[in-house]
Enzyme design. Sequence first.
Site, PDB file in Angstrom:
ATOM      1  N   ASN A 190       0.903  -1.217  -0.055  1.00 53.18           N
ATOM      2  CA  ASN A 190      -0.199  -0.067  -0.046  1.00 53.18           C
ATOM      3  C   ASN A 190       0.894   1.231   0.054  1.00 53.18           C
ATOM      4  OD1 ASN A 190      -1.868   2.039   0.491  1.00 53.18           O
ATOM      5  ND2 ASN A 190      -2.734   1.076   2.540  1.00 53.18           N
ATOM      6  N   GLU A 232      -9.132  -6.047   4.637  1.00 48.97           N
ATOM      7  CA  GLU A 232      -8.702  -5.712   3.059  1.00 48.97           C
ATOM      8  C   GLU A 232      -7.505  -6.308   2.880  1.00 48.97           C
ATOM      9  OE1 GLU A 232      -9.912  -1.095   2.959  1.00 48.97           O
ATOM     10  OE2 GLU A 232      -9.673  -1.655   5.130  1.00 48.97           O
ATOM     11  N   ARG A 238      -2.517  -2.009  -3.537  1.00 53.62           N
ATOM     12  CA  ARG A 238      -3.769  -1.266  -3.307  1.00 53.62           C
ATOM     13  C   ARG A 238      -3.703  -0.076  -4.120  1.00 53.62           C
ATOM     14  NH1 ARG A 238      -6.487   0.308   2.433  1.00 53.62           N
ATOM     15  NH2 ARG A 238      -8.333   0.692   1.544  1.00 53.62           N
ATOM     16  N   ARG A 288     -14.500  14.427   8.183  1.00 54.85           N
ATOM     17  CA  ARG A 288     -14.965  14.465   6.958  1.00 54.85           C
ATOM     18  C   ARG A 288     -16.366  15.037   7.240  1.00 54.85           C
ATOM     19  NH1 ARG A 288     -12.952   9.735   3.562  1.00 54.85           N
ATOM     20  NH2 ARG A 288     -11.163   9.479   5.015  1.00 54.85           N
ATOM     21  N   HIS A 322     -13.483   2.221  -0.150  1.00 49.72           N
ATOM     22  CA  HIS A 322     -13.430   1.126   0.727  1.00 49.72           C
ATOM     23  C   HIS A 322     -13.992  -0.212   0.123  1.00 49.72           C
ATOM     24  CE1 HIS A 322     -14.329   4.177   4.229  1.00 49.72           C
ATOM     25  NE2 HIS A 322     -13.121   3.824   4.232  1.00 49.72           N
TER      26      HIS A 322
END
Length: 396
Positions: A7, A380, A89, A237, A178
């Site tokens: 990642n 993940e 990723r 957010r 996601h």
Amino acid sequence: MNILIINAGSSSLKYQLMDPDTGVVSAKGLCERIYIDGRLTHSANGKKVVKDIPMPTHSEAIEAVLEILVDPVDGVIKSTDEIDAVGHRVLHGGMEFFDSCIINDEVIAAIEKCIPLGPLHNPANLMGIRACQAVMPSTPQVAVFDTAFHMTMPPVAYRYAIPTEYYKNDSIRRYGFHGTSHKYVTKRAIELMGRKDIKLVNCHLGNGSSMSAVKDGKCQDTSMGLTPLAGVPMGTRSGDLDPAVVQFIMNKYGMSADECLNMLNKKSGVMAISGVSSDFRDIENSALSGNEDCALALDKFAYEVRKYIGSYSAALGGLDCLVFTAGVGENSASMRARICQNLEYLGVKIDPEKNEVRGKEAIISTDDSKVTVWVIPTNEELMIAQDTAELVKAAK
Ligand code: AMP
């Protein structure tokens, strides 16, 4: 099999070496301060080591990772030949990628084409891919996209009601993020329920939060949009908002669009409402000590998640299964209970005792609940490793 999961960020790179069949992680770590000086933090064989290693580019970071993986003391493999494939990723697959895929020149060109949609992440993800190609040229590389799972959405869900030219010329539409997490928990929910034909709502609730509506294993709608700013309120957010708020604030406070978006991304969400923290544990603790702003932040978050569950049940024409995952979803019994309040009309009945579970797969609904409510810890990395292994095996 050994899959190296990468990642890559702009100045950092996280890695894990995983067996995709067992999910066992034999080594993991992080390269930081790439382009500045370079530091490797590596965990394997039950211990953690930190080494300062010059990393002028991502290539040196990957070299450092490979070197420590084969190190006689800190390593876990004898040779880099034991790495069967690398799974990367990648944030944004735009309208180019509907699934994970083996990386070749065409795939790299298509990821580059998506840079305007993921201007911060895609270039960093590409640097990770190119560095691996340079350092391990004969090892297959696979790209796994955060957006891909949501690409089965129908146009009614993904089109924005703005002039068509922006969709046609600029690919502006809902994508969602996601996706690897939503794909993983969907796969587990189908396995656990023993059937694929379920109407499912996934609540990925963490520092970033997103919802998905899934039918027969395929995503029908999701709460994030062109960017991860949309949907339910998050740690910092704002989530969904009347776009005219942006114009009002820009005009009144002389902010640029970038400054205003920065405020919506980094200074909003439950942090703004609570006035205390973006971390749900802090907010829950302060609410318990009587802080009313914190109580409001928790109620606001639960209210918006509950609204999505209702609207997605309407979109799916019913609800069989509700899944909670990610930091808050997996760990906060009180938030799950708060969200499921007043959902009895949909057939959601939480068992308070079963709900006292943390971080493991469990049903938290009552035996007579029409909707089966699950906690399913997301993974993940395992999803990336499994996709990578599957593609590489199929290509052989
Ligand atoms: P994630 O982004 O998935 O790592 O989730 C991070 C969020 O999960 C943070 O806001 C944490 O406060 C929250 N979290 C983790 N454990 C708990 C817990 N036991 N109770 C409430 N929130 C938690």
